[in-house]
Design a protein around this motif. Structure first.
Motif, PDB file in Angstrom:
ATOM      1  N   GLU A  97     -21.193  39.717  12.309  1.00 23.02           N
ATOM      2  CA  GLU A  97     -21.816  39.320  11.950  1.00 23.02           C
ATOM      3  C   GLU A  97     -20.387  37.957  12.075  1.00 23.02           C
ATOM      4  OE1 GLU A  97     -24.153  37.486  13.517  1.00 23.02           O
ATOM      5  OE2 GLU A  97     -23.992  35.366  13.301  1.00 23.02           O
ATOM      6  N   ARG A  98     -19.537  38.697  11.405  1.00 19.46           N
ATOM      7  CA  ARG A  98     -18.955  37.654  10.594  1.00 19.46           C
ATOM      8  C   ARG A  98     -17.570  37.695  11.044  1.00 19.46           C
ATOM      9  NH1 ARG A  98     -14.275  37.589   7.356  1.00 19.46           N
ATOM     10  NH2 ARG A  98     -13.645  39.741   7.168  1.00 19.46           N
ATOM     11  N   LEU A  99     -17.175  38.810  12.532  1.00 21.22           N
ATOM     12  CA  LEU A  99     -15.700  38.630  12.403  1.00 21.22           C
ATOM     13  C   LEU A  99     -15.793  38.450  13.893  1.00 21.22           C
ATOM     14  CD1 LEU A  99     -14.047  41.791  10.904  1.00 21.22           C
ATOM     15  CD2 LEU A  99     -13.333  39.566  10.643  1.00 21.22           C
ATOM     16  N   LYS A 100     -16.987  38.559  14.613  1.00 19.88           N
ATOM     17  CA  LYS A 100     -17.569  38.381  16.146  1.00 19.88           C
ATOM     18  C   LYS A 100     -16.379  38.805  17.028  1.00 19.88           C
ATOM     19  CE  LYS A 100     -19.685  33.574  14.512  1.00 19.88           C
ATOM     20  NZ  LYS A 100     -19.754  34.725  12.967  1.00 19.88           N
ATOM     21  N   ASP A 101     -16.029  38.240  17.980  1.00 13.08           N
ATOM     22  CA  ASP A 101     -14.960  38.809  19.122  1.00 13.08           C
ATOM     23  C   ASP A 101     -13.544  39.299  18.529  1.00 13.08           C
ATOM     24  OD1 ASP A 101     -14.242  35.923  18.421  1.00 13.08           O
ATOM     25  OD2 ASP A 101     -13.915  34.977  20.425  1.00 13.08           O
ATOM     26  N   LYS A 102     -13.233  39.079  16.998  1.00 15.96           N
ATOM     27  CA  LYS A 102     -12.133  39.874  16.791  1.00 15.96           C
ATOM     28  C   LYS A 102     -13.025  41.598  16.718  1.00 15.96           C
ATOM     29  CE  LYS A 102     -10.713  36.476  13.287  1.00 15.96           C
ATOM     30  NZ  LYS A 102     -11.775  35.646  11.850  1.00 15.96           N
ATOM     31  N   VAL A 135     -23.158  37.355  18.997  1.00 20.90           N
ATOM     32  CA  VAL A 135     -23.911  37.079  17.513  1.00 20.90           C
ATOM     33  C   VAL A 135     -24.494  35.295  16.623  1.00 20.90           C
ATOM     34  CG1 VAL A 135     -21.466  38.324  17.023  1.00 20.90           C
ATOM     35  CG2 VAL A 135     -21.653  35.856  17.899  1.00 20.90           C
ATOM     36  N   LEU A 136     -25.280  35.214  18.013  1.00 21.10           N
ATOM     37  CA  LEU A 136     -26.116  34.533  17.535  1.00 21.10           C
ATOM     38  C   LEU A 136     -26.497  34.261  16.141  1.00 21.10           C
ATOM     39  CD1 LEU A 136     -26.873  32.415  21.124  1.00 21.10           C
ATOM     40  CD2 LEU A 136     -25.582  31.373  19.241  1.00 21.10           C
ATOM     41  N   LEU A 137     -27.520  33.293  15.408  1.00 25.80           N
ATOM     42  CA  LEU A 137     -27.847  33.727  14.365  1.00 25.80           C
ATOM     43  C   LEU A 137     -29.322  32.402  14.804  1.00 25.80           C
ATOM     44  CD1 LEU A 137     -25.650  33.583  11.324  1.00 25.80           C
ATOM     45  CD2 LEU A 137     -26.890  35.766  12.238  1.00 25.80           C
ATOM     46  N   SER A 138     -30.345  33.222  13.779  1.00 21.71           N
ATOM     47  CA  SER A 138     -31.896  32.606  14.280  1.00 21.71           C
ATOM     48  C   SER A 138     -32.209  31.764  13.083  1.00 21.71           C
ATOM     49  CB  SER A 138     -32.322  33.644  15.166  1.00 21.71           C
ATOM     50  OG  SER A 138     -34.122  33.000  14.898  1.00 21.71           O
ATOM     51  N   ILE A 162     -39.493  41.376   4.310  1.00 21.72           N
ATOM     52  CA  ILE A 162     -40.557  40.735   4.146  1.00 21.72           C
ATOM     53  C   ILE A 162     -40.186  39.026   4.671  1.00 21.72           C
ATOM     54  CG2 ILE A 162     -41.636  41.775   2.139  1.00 21.72           C
ATOM     55  CD1 ILE A 162     -40.974  39.529   0.559  1.00 21.72           C
ATOM     56  N   MET A 163     -38.139  39.126   4.378  1.00 13.74           N
ATOM     57  CA  MET A 163     -37.869  37.735   4.426  1.00 13.74           C
ATOM     58  C   MET A 163     -36.543  38.420   4.824  1.00 13.74           C
ATOM     59  SD  MET A 163     -37.648  36.863   1.173  1.00 13.74           S
ATOM     60  CE  MET A 163     -37.358  35.567   1.083  1.00 13.74           C
ATOM     61  N   ARG A 164     -35.428  37.231   6.100  1.00  8.01           N
ATOM     62  CA  ARG A 164     -34.492  37.591   6.806  1.00  8.01           C
ATOM     63  C   ARG A 164     -33.659  36.654   5.835  1.00  8.01           C
ATOM     64  NH1 ARG A 164     -34.658  41.826  10.189  1.00  8.01           N
ATOM     65  NH2 ARG A 164     -32.119  41.050  10.893  1.00  8.01           N
ATOM     66  N   GLY A 165     -31.920  36.768   5.459  1.00  7.14           N
ATOM     67  CA  GLY A 165     -31.678  35.505   5.532  1.00  7.14           C
ATOM     68  C   GLY A 165     -31.969  35.037   4.032  1.00  7.14           C
ATOM     69  N   CYS A 166     -30.689  34.110   3.576  1.00  9.69           N
ATOM     70  CA  CYS A 166     -30.533  33.555   2.608  1.00  9.69           C
ATOM     71  C   CYS A 166     -30.345  32.451   2.108  1.00  9.69           C
ATOM     72  CB  CYS A 166     -29.507  34.327   1.404  1.00  9.69           C
ATOM     73  SG  CYS A 166     -29.178  33.544  -0.407  1.00  9.69           S
ATOM     74  N   ASN A 167     -30.749  31.783   1.813  1.00 12.38           N
ATOM     75  CA  ASN A 167     -30.536  30.308   1.912  1.00 12.38           C
ATOM     76  C   ASN A 167     -29.818  29.860  -0.312  1.00 12.38           C
ATOM     77  OD1 ASN A 167     -31.757  29.304   4.026  1.00 12.38           O
ATOM     78  ND2 ASN A 167     -33.234  27.996   2.851  1.00 12.38           N
ATOM     79  N   ASN A 168     -29.333  30.782  -0.418  1.00 14.34           N
ATOM     80  CA  ASN A 168     -28.521  30.158  -1.978  1.00 14.34           C
ATOM     81  C   ASN A 168     -27.079  30.266  -0.904  1.00 14.34           C
ATOM     82  OD1 ASN A 168     -30.422  29.748  -4.049  1.00 14.34           O
ATOM     83  ND2 ASN A 168     -30.585  32.300  -3.378  1.00 14.34           N
ATOM     84  N   VAL A 169     -25.522  29.760  -1.719  1.00 11.95           N
ATOM     85  CA  VAL A 169     -24.625  29.901  -2.095  1.00 11.95           C
ATOM     86  C   VAL A 169     -24.036  30.337  -2.607  1.00 11.95           C
ATOM     87  CG1 VAL A 169     -23.641  28.864   0.303  1.00 11.95           C
ATOM     88  CG2 VAL A 169     -24.954  27.462  -1.405  1.00 11.95           C
ATOM     89  N   VAL A 175     -23.177  36.843   2.145  1.00 12.86           N
ATOM     90  CA  VAL A 175     -24.427  37.217   3.031  1.00 12.86           C
ATOM     91  C   VAL A 175     -24.873  35.863   3.822  1.00 12.86           C
ATOM     92  CG1 VAL A 175     -26.861  37.902   2.656  1.00 12.86           C
ATOM     93  CG2 VAL A 175     -24.965  39.316   1.848  1.00 12.86           C
ATOM     94  N   PRO A 176     -24.865  34.297   3.301  1.00  9.70           N
ATOM     95  CA  PRO A 176     -25.055  33.448   4.388  1.00  9.70           C
ATOM     96  C   PRO A 176     -24.913  33.357   5.376  1.00  9.70           C
ATOM     97  CG  PRO A 176     -25.134  32.933   1.451  1.00  9.70           C
ATOM     98  CD  PRO A 176     -24.416  34.485   2.173  1.00  9.70           C
ATOM     99  N   TYR A 177     -23.411  33.771   5.443  1.00 10.86           N
ATOM    100  CA  TYR A 177     -22.660  33.935   6.498  1.00 10.86           C
ATOM    101  C   TYR A 177     -22.983  34.433   7.665  1.00 10.86           C
ATOM    102  CZ  TYR A 177     -20.037  30.737   3.255  1.00 10.86           C
ATOM    103  OH  TYR A 177     -19.665  29.774   2.533  1.00 10.86           O
ATOM    104  N   THR A 178     -23.270  35.720   6.894  1.00  9.93           N
ATOM    105  CA  THR A 178     -23.766  36.375   7.736  1.00  9.93           C
ATOM    106  C   THR A 178     -25.180  36.908   8.282  1.00  9.93           C
ATOM    107  OG1 THR A 178     -23.966  38.551   5.455  1.00  9.93           O
ATOM    108  CG2 THR A 178     -21.633  38.086   7.238  1.00  9.93           C
ATOM    109  N   ARG A 179     -25.684  36.670   7.809  1.00 10.12           N
ATOM    110  CA  ARG A 179     -27.529  36.409   8.179  1.00 10.12           C
ATOM    111  C   ARG A 179     -28.268  35.323   7.913  1.00 10.12           C
ATOM    112  NH1 ARG A 179     -30.368  41.795   7.334  1.00 10.12           N
ATOM    113  NH2 ARG A 179     -28.470  43.111   7.757  1.00 10.12           N
ATOM    114  N   GLY A 180     -27.220  34.553   7.732  1.00  5.08           N
ATOM    115  CA  GLY A 180     -28.048  33.336   8.060  1.00  5.08           C
ATOM    116  C   GLY A 180     -29.196  32.806   7.428  1.00  5.08           C
ATOM    117  N   ALA A 181     -29.617  31.289   7.801  1.00  3.04           N
ATOM    118  CA  ALA A 181     -30.708  30.469   6.352  1.00  3.04           C
ATOM    119  C   ALA A 181     -31.779  32.034   6.169  1.00  3.04           C
ATOM    120  CB  ALA A 181     -31.119  29.380   7.821  1.00  3.04           C
ATOM    121  N   GLU A 182     -32.524  31.569   5.764  1.00  4.08           N
ATOM    122  CA  GLU A 182     -33.541  32.496   5.486  1.00  4.08           C
ATOM    123  C   GLU A 182     -34.779  31.810   5.762  1.00  4.08           C
ATOM    124  OE1 GLU A 182     -34.248  32.166   0.343  1.00  4.08           O
ATOM    125  OE2 GLU A 182     -36.865  31.172   0.891  1.00  4.08           O
ATOM    126  N   ARG A 183     -35.633  32.892   5.902  1.00  2.00           N
ATOM    127  CA  ARG A 183     -37.320  32.581   6.861  1.00  2.00           C
ATOM    128  C   ARG A 183     -37.740  34.423   6.546  1.00  2.00           C
ATOM    129  NH1 ARG A 183     -33.233  35.461  11.310  1.00  2.00           N
ATOM    130  NH2 ARG A 183     -31.383  34.742   9.416  1.00  2.00           N
TER     131      ARG A 183
END
Ligand code: SAH
Ligand code: SF4
Ligand code: F3S
Length: 453
Positions: A97-102, A135-138, A162-169, A175-183
């Motif tokens: 997720e972080r390095l994508k096409d690199k 590498v689309l985040l959902s 029980i959840m994915r992502g993180c809304n803290n910065v 992690v918020p950049y590699t796993r996206g928003a919390e759900r």
């Protein structure tokens, strides 16, 4: 596919996938989800890289050294490609997720944490000329309906996300950049998964999230009941008193009294909280954007101990964050001495590209000083772990057997509710049995126990 059985792992007639997992417990559970999806698509797991047609690394980006390790592994995977035709190498998880096409120049497949349902399609589409990437985040994906293939070997303890992502910065964190928003995941699918595990002989589940205290499920329909983390804990705990419930990670700013009281109410909710402090200095905590200060953290620890006197408390610490002074470092040491953590994961700060800290705060503590401070923290924690274990001497504990002790096959090992590792003489019990033991002596890592009738 949700089933009421645990899925078998090996099937000799199918194309084989080999997976290595790096990083946190969530990644371990994600690998189990990935294997479930690939198994449904006709693949079988192998633990032998030499026979794999698909080689995957589920990766971590949390610190630079985690990523460097993966680059080294990619080089080794390529040796397999030279040996055999049509071997596919894929990087999945946080580094994808972080390095994508690199990463595409180095491997055939790059897939981020929210794209695992597409893995079968992506694998099919790969040719030597066209590597595949997703590498689309959902905002919705929780893999709630997928029954993970269980990779643990003993069939006693399993992870449930029980959840994915993180809304803290937190300013240092990728992690918020590699796993996206919390759900949050539908609680009824969580309870069902735990029930299925219990029906299949499992005795312990660990509920996973980056910040479990902000778990909140609202459902789609107006009639749906809102479920918070304390309520979810209770729902899982009610499955059976024989099923232990653990959870990780708790955030000091969010851990609620309701969660602490719920833990106290159920014997089978393990009395252990992983409560990462990161720093004992309020100045550093502010810069880290943790949204609590030293006093708040100490108050939460005091609250936990007033309600659950024997609660195990463990932590994470970062040494040498931007601008950390000698006084800030001392504040971390004095906090550790005050709290006496049972154990800790301790790290030197590693600047992560793209984070707030990398843009705003220079990584200005020299490597040698970071290491010096880290070593001081590690040495202190060693003494604190011993001190914390010494308080257990004479106590009677209920232990869930994990298996024979590594050092002596006539002894068993297993964890107490507090998550402390116990070693004790065997009476022929096996993994998954409960034993009552009494602590007679300790090291900084282990409680040495005798048997109690
Ligand atoms: N969600 C959890 C932590 C997840 S990452 C929480 O907030 O507590 C696990 C640990 O890695 C963190 O607690 C932190 O101590 C460490 N960590 C995260 N980013 C880091 C970085 N850039 N450098 C060093 N350690 C880091
Ligand atoms: Fe990272 Fe902070 Fe989220 Fe933990 S709570 S994953 S440290 S941003
Ligand atoms: Fe690493 Fe991603 Fe976990 S960065 S710590 S694998 S969430």
């Amino acid at each position: 596919m949700t089933t009421n059985t645990i899925r078998p792992i090996i099937d000799p007639s199918r194309p084989k996938v080999y997976i290595e997992t790096y990083g946190c417990q969530m990644n371990v559970n994600d690998s189990e989800v990935i294997l479930s999806i690939l198994q449904d698509a006709g693949y079988a797991l192998t633990e032998n890289i030499e026979e794999a047609s698909v080689i995957l690394a589920n990766t971590c980006s949390i610190r630079d050294n985690a990523e460097q390790r993966i680059w080294g592994r990619i080089d080794q995977f390529k040796i397999q490609k030279k040996k055999r035709e049509n071997v596919i190498i894929g990087i999945v998880g946080c580094m994808a997720e972080r390095l994508k096409d690199k990463l595409l120049e180095a491997v055939d497949l790059v897939a981020g944490p929210d794209s695992y349902r597409n893995l079968p399609e992506l694998l099919k589409a790969i040719t030597p000329e066209s590597p595949q990437i997703n590498v689309l985040l959902s905002h919705e994906e929780t893999y709630a309906d997928i029954a993970p293939v269980r990779l643990d070997k003993n069939g006693v303890s399993a992870f449930i996300s029980i959840m994915r992502g993180c809304n803290n910065v937190c300013s240092y964190c990728v992690v918020p950049y590699t796993r996206g928003a919390e759900r949050s995941r539908d609680p009824y699918t969580i309870v069902k998964e735990a029930q299925t595990l219990f029906d299949n002989g499992y005795k312990e589940v660990t509920l996973l999230g980056q910040n479990v205290d902000s778990y909140l499920w609202k459902g789609d329909k107006e009639a749906d009941r809102v479920v918070n983390f304390a309520q979810l804990l209770e729902m899982v705990a009610k499955i059976s008193p024989e099923l232990r419930v653990r959870f990780s990670t708790s955030h000091p700013k969010d851990i609620s009294d309701e969660v602490i009281y719920t833990m106290a109410m159920y014997e089978n909710i393990c009395k252990h909280i992983h409560l990462p402090v990161q720093s004992g200095s309020s100045i550093m905590l502010e810069k880290m954007r943790r949204k609590y200060n030293r006093e708040w953290y100490l108050e939460r620890v005091a609250k936990i101990r007033s309600v659950i006197p024997d609660c195990g408390i463990t932590t994470d610490v970062i040494a040498g964050f931007s601008g950390e002074t000698e006084q800030d470092h001392k504040d971390t040491l004095t906090l550790m001495e005050k709290v006496v953590f049972d154990s800790a994961f301790m790290f030197a700060y590693s600047e992560r590209p793209g984070t707030l800290a990398s843009r705003k705060y220079p990584d200005d503590i020299p490597y040698s000083l970071k290491t010096e401070r880290l070593n001081e923290i590690i040495a202190l924690q060693g003494r604190m772990s011993l001190k914390s274990n010494e308080k257990e001497i004479g106590k009677t504990l209920k232990v869930l057997v994990e298996g024979p002790s590594k050092k002596n096959p006539d002894e068993l090992c297993g964890r107490a509710s507090s998550n402390k590792m116990c070693v004790f003489p065997s009476r022929g019990e096996k993994a998954g049995d409960y034993c009552t033991v009494k602590v007679v002596s300790v090291t900084s890592a282990t409680l040495i126990c005798t048997r109690v009738e």
